[in-house]
Motif scaffolding. Structure first.
Motif, PDB file in Angstrom:
ATOM      1  N   GLY A  24       0.834  -1.209   0.000  1.00  0.00           N
ATOM      2  CA  GLY A  24       0.000   0.000   0.000  1.00  0.00           C
ATOM      3  C   GLY A  24       0.864   1.252   0.000  1.00  0.00           C
ATOM      4  O   GLY A  24       0.374   2.358   0.127  1.00  0.00           O
ATOM      5  N   HIS A  25       2.158   1.064  -0.094  1.00  0.00           N
ATOM      6  CA  HIS A  25       3.065   2.210  -0.159  1.00  0.00           C
ATOM      7  C   HIS A  25       3.771   2.212  -1.506  1.00  0.00           C
ATOM      8  O   HIS A  25       4.955   2.465  -1.600  1.00  0.00           O
ATOM      9  CB  HIS A  25       4.101   2.139   0.958  1.00  0.00           C
ATOM     10  CG  HIS A  25       3.524   2.446   2.279  1.00  0.00           C
ATOM     11  ND1 HIS A  25       3.001   1.488   3.080  1.00  0.00           N
ATOM     12  CD2 HIS A  25       3.350   3.614   2.931  1.00  0.00           C
ATOM     13  CE1 HIS A  25       2.533   2.052   4.174  1.00  0.00           C
ATOM     14  NE2 HIS A  25       2.726   3.330   4.116  1.00  0.00           N
ATOM     15  N   ASP A  26       3.014   1.907  -2.541  1.00  0.00           N
ATOM     16  CA  ASP A  26       3.639   1.868  -3.851  1.00  0.00           C
ATOM     17  C   ASP A  26       3.929   3.293  -4.335  1.00  0.00           C
ATOM     18  O   ASP A  26       3.577   4.266  -3.684  1.00  0.00           O
ATOM     19  CB  ASP A  26       2.741   1.120  -4.844  1.00  0.00           C
ATOM     20  CG  ASP A  26       1.344   1.721  -4.913  1.00  0.00           C
ATOM     21  OD1 ASP A  26       1.125   2.815  -4.350  1.00  0.00           O
ATOM     22  OD2 ASP A  26       0.461   1.112  -5.531  1.00  0.00           O
ATOM     23  N   PHE A  28       2.523   4.977  -6.554  1.00  0.00           N
ATOM     24  CA  PHE A  28       1.332   5.802  -6.796  1.00  0.00           C
ATOM     25  C   PHE A  28       0.829   6.463  -5.515  1.00  0.00           C
ATOM     26  O   PHE A  28       0.250   7.539  -5.565  1.00  0.00           O
ATOM     27  CB  PHE A  28       0.232   4.978  -7.481  1.00  0.00           C
ATOM     28  CG  PHE A  28       0.633   4.539  -8.865  1.00  0.00           C
ATOM     29  CD1 PHE A  28       0.753   5.476  -9.889  1.00  0.00           C
ATOM     30  CD2 PHE A  28       0.932   3.220  -9.140  1.00  0.00           C
ATOM     31  CE1 PHE A  28       1.150   5.101 -11.171  1.00  0.00           C
ATOM     32  CE2 PHE A  28       1.332   2.832 -10.419  1.00  0.00           C
ATOM     33  CZ  PHE A  28       1.445   3.771 -11.436  1.00  0.00           C
ATOM     34  N   HIS A  29       1.064   5.816  -4.357  1.00  0.00           N
ATOM     35  CA  HIS A  29       0.742   6.483  -3.079  1.00  0.00           C
ATOM     36  C   HIS A  29       1.601   7.740  -2.957  1.00  0.00           C
ATOM     37  O   HIS A  29       1.100   8.827  -2.688  1.00  0.00           O
ATOM     38  CB  HIS A  29       0.976   5.543  -1.891  1.00  0.00           C
ATOM     39  CG  HIS A  29       1.057   6.254  -0.567  1.00  0.00           C
ATOM     40  ND1 HIS A  29      -0.025   6.899  -0.001  1.00  0.00           N
ATOM     41  CD2 HIS A  29       2.095   6.456   0.286  1.00  0.00           C
ATOM     42  CE1 HIS A  29       0.351   7.450   1.154  1.00  0.00           C
ATOM     43  NE2 HIS A  29       1.625   7.205   1.349  1.00  0.00           N
ATOM     44  N   THR A  30       2.900   7.581  -3.176  1.00  0.00           N
ATOM     45  CA  THR A  30       3.815   8.728  -3.098  1.00  0.00           C
ATOM     46  C   THR A  30       3.412   9.816  -4.089  1.00  0.00           C
ATOM     47  O   THR A  30       3.382  11.005  -3.750  1.00  0.00           O
ATOM     48  CB  THR A  30       5.261   8.242  -3.370  1.00  0.00           C
ATOM     49  OG1 THR A  30       5.687   7.470  -2.245  1.00  0.00           O
ATOM     50  CG2 THR A  30       6.221   9.398  -3.583  1.00  0.00           C
ATOM     51  N   LEU A  57       9.717  12.077  -0.865  1.00  0.00           N
ATOM     52  CA  LEU A  57      10.649  11.269  -0.064  1.00  0.00           C
ATOM     53  C   LEU A  57      10.021  10.760   1.234  1.00  0.00           C
ATOM     54  O   LEU A  57      10.681  10.060   2.004  1.00  0.00           O
ATOM     55  CB  LEU A  57      11.890  12.115   0.273  1.00  0.00           C
ATOM     56  CG  LEU A  57      12.677  12.689  -0.921  1.00  0.00           C
ATOM     57  CD1 LEU A  57      13.809  13.582  -0.418  1.00  0.00           C
ATOM     58  CD2 LEU A  57      13.241  11.568  -1.795  1.00  0.00           C
ATOM     59  N   HIS A  58       8.737  11.083   1.491  1.00  0.00           N
ATOM     60  CA  HIS A  58       8.198  10.933   2.844  1.00  0.00           C
ATOM     61  C   HIS A  58       8.180   9.499   3.382  1.00  0.00           C
ATOM     62  O   HIS A  58       8.255   9.295   4.582  1.00  0.00           O
ATOM     63  CB  HIS A  58       6.802  11.565   2.969  1.00  0.00           C
ATOM     64  CG  HIS A  58       5.674  10.680   2.544  1.00  0.00           C
ATOM     65  ND1 HIS A  58       5.283  10.543   1.241  1.00  0.00           N
ATOM     66  CD2 HIS A  58       4.854   9.875   3.258  1.00  0.00           C
ATOM     67  CE1 HIS A  58       4.274   9.704   1.170  1.00  0.00           C
ATOM     68  NE2 HIS A  58       3.996   9.266   2.374  1.00  0.00           N
ATOM     69  N   ASP A  59       8.070   8.504   2.508  1.00  0.00           N
ATOM     70  CA  ASP A  59       7.969   7.120   3.007  1.00  0.00           C
ATOM     71  C   ASP A  59       9.276   6.331   2.865  1.00  0.00           C
ATOM     72  O   ASP A  59       9.354   5.193   3.305  1.00  0.00           O
ATOM     73  CB  ASP A  59       6.855   6.368   2.259  1.00  0.00           C
ATOM     74  CG  ASP A  59       5.519   6.434   2.995  1.00  0.00           C
ATOM     75  OD1 ASP A  59       5.518   6.718   4.206  1.00  0.00           O
ATOM     76  OD2 ASP A  59       4.477   6.194   2.354  1.00  0.00           O
ATOM     77  N   ILE A  60      10.264   6.945   2.245  1.00  0.00           N
ATOM     78  CA  ILE A  60      11.494   6.199   1.928  1.00  0.00           C
ATOM     79  C   ILE A  60      12.245   5.734   3.175  1.00  0.00           C
ATOM     80  O   ILE A  60      12.803   4.633   3.199  1.00  0.00           O
ATOM     81  CB  ILE A  60      12.391   7.044   0.986  1.00  0.00           C
ATOM     82  CG1 ILE A  60      11.773   6.969  -0.415  1.00  0.00           C
ATOM     83  CG2 ILE A  60      13.847   6.554   1.001  1.00  0.00           C
ATOM     84  CD1 ILE A  60      12.538   7.633  -1.499  1.00  0.00           C
ATOM     85  N   ALA A 121      -1.439  15.703   3.660  1.00  0.00           N
ATOM     86  CA  ALA A 121      -1.521  15.057   2.345  1.00  0.00           C
ATOM     87  C   ALA A 121      -1.407  13.536   2.500  1.00  0.00           C
ATOM     88  O   ALA A 121      -2.136  12.773   1.853  1.00  0.00           O
ATOM     89  CB  ALA A 121      -0.423  15.590   1.438  1.00  0.00           C
ATOM     90  N   ASP A 122      -0.525  13.082   3.367  1.00  0.00           N
ATOM     91  CA  ASP A 122      -0.345  11.641   3.583  1.00  0.00           C
ATOM     92  C   ASP A 122      -1.601  11.028   4.212  1.00  0.00           C
ATOM     93  O   ASP A 122      -2.072   9.966   3.794  1.00  0.00           O
ATOM     94  CB  ASP A 122       0.873  11.428   4.493  1.00  0.00           C
ATOM     95  CG  ASP A 122       1.284   9.971   4.578  1.00  0.00           C
ATOM     96  OD1 ASP A 122       1.156   9.250   3.569  1.00  0.00           O
ATOM     97  OD2 ASP A 122       1.746   9.548   5.654  1.00  0.00           O
ATOM     98  N   ARG A 123      -2.178  11.707   5.203  1.00  0.00           N
ATOM     99  CA  ARG A 123      -3.388  11.202   5.867  1.00  0.00           C
ATOM    100  C   ARG A 123      -4.578  11.181   4.912  1.00  0.00           C
ATOM    101  O   ARG A 123      -5.425  10.298   4.980  1.00  0.00           O
ATOM    102  CB  ARG A 123      -3.765  12.081   7.079  1.00  0.00           C
ATOM    103  CG  ARG A 123      -2.720  12.187   8.155  1.00  0.00           C
ATOM    104  CD  ARG A 123      -2.520  10.872   8.874  1.00  0.00           C
ATOM    105  NE  ARG A 123      -1.477  10.954   9.864  1.00  0.00           N
ATOM    106  CZ  ARG A 123      -0.183  10.839   9.604  1.00  0.00           C
ATOM    107  NH1 ARG A 123       0.230  10.655   8.367  1.00  0.00           N
ATOM    108  NH2 ARG A 123       0.713  10.926  10.568  1.00  0.00           N
TER     109      ARG A 123
HETATM  110 NI    NI Z   1       2.693   7.699   3.116  1.00  0.00          NI
END
Ligand code: NI
Ligand code: ADP
Length: 215
Positions: A24-26, A28-30, A57-60, A121-123
């Protein structure tokens, strides 16, 4: 100075990093978080460049993609250190990212408007139609039920307590998704969350109705 080519490099880095993710963190999510962050930054009058790069870069650095939380941070810092950025600019980006994630942020409040924007934005990507789709994908991926009727309501649980390895997809709405509206930090984020929250509520109404055999 932060420039266009750095945004492009961050995009290439993130695309490459998430090319094989199924959690779920592909990519396209980013990409959606980036688009949402840029749109909110425009509305809030914040730095679009900083929001865009931090969103990309938020999930890296997230611990779930590395051996440890420390290893994740080092991986990201190492990439940033190889870009043409001052230490001040690197720190600005790291400050945004470190306050975005529930775990990574250790519940610290975002320190800048840009951090609040990327947080929102992430939420937002966890609610609305996309949030519903991600929730059911996650549940399917983990072999969870889509719904287990009769489970005790967990609406009063705090967001930190929500994790339950056996939650159904519908449980997850009560554990997390329906609470996200109340955690928005910017005015634009709140407005957008209101719309998406209503989609969750309408979906649950329809879901229960069909579950019971109504049209
Ligand atoms: Ni995220
Ligand atoms: P984050 O909150 O850092 O984005 P998660 O891994 O908790 O990361 O969530 C990724 C996506 O999967 C989100 O859309 C989230 O709502 C969904 N998700 C997380 N846990 C569950 C769960 N137990 N059941 C259904 N969906 C979940």
């Amino acid at each position: 100075m932060l420039n266009k080519s750095l945004t492009e490099k961050a995009e290439i880095f993130a695309k490459d990093f998430f090319s094989s993710d199924t959690t779920g963190h592909d990519w396209f999510h980013t990409d959606r978080v980036r688009n949402q962050a840029v749109a909110i930054a425009e509305e809030e009058g914040a730095s679009i460049e900083k929001c865009e790069i931090a969103a990309l870069l938020h999930d890296i650095a997230d611990a779930k993609f590395h051996e440890s939380e420390k290893a994740g941070k080092e991986y990201l810092k190492n990439w940033l250190a190889h870009q043409k950025m001052s230490s001040e600019e690197i720190n600005d980006i790291l400050l945004i990212i470190s306050t975005v994630s529930f775990k990574g942020g250790n519940n610290t409040s975002p320190a800048t408007l840009e951090a609040e924007i990327v947080h929102d934005a992430d939420r937002l990507d966890a609610i609305g139609a996309i949030g519903i789709a991600r929730c059911f994908m996650f549940a399917g991926n983990k072999n969870h039920d889509m719904h287990r009727p009769g489970r005790a309501s967990r609406e009063n649980m705090s967001i930190e307590e929500y994790r339950d390895d056996n939650s159904s997809a519908v449980d997850h709405f009560y554990e997390k998704l329906l609470k996200l509206k109340g955690l928005m930090l910017t005015a634009s984020g709140k407005k957008r969350a209101e719309l998406r929250h209503n989609r969750l509520v309408n979906f649950l109404d329809d879901f229960y109705s069909e579950w019971e055999g109504h049209s």
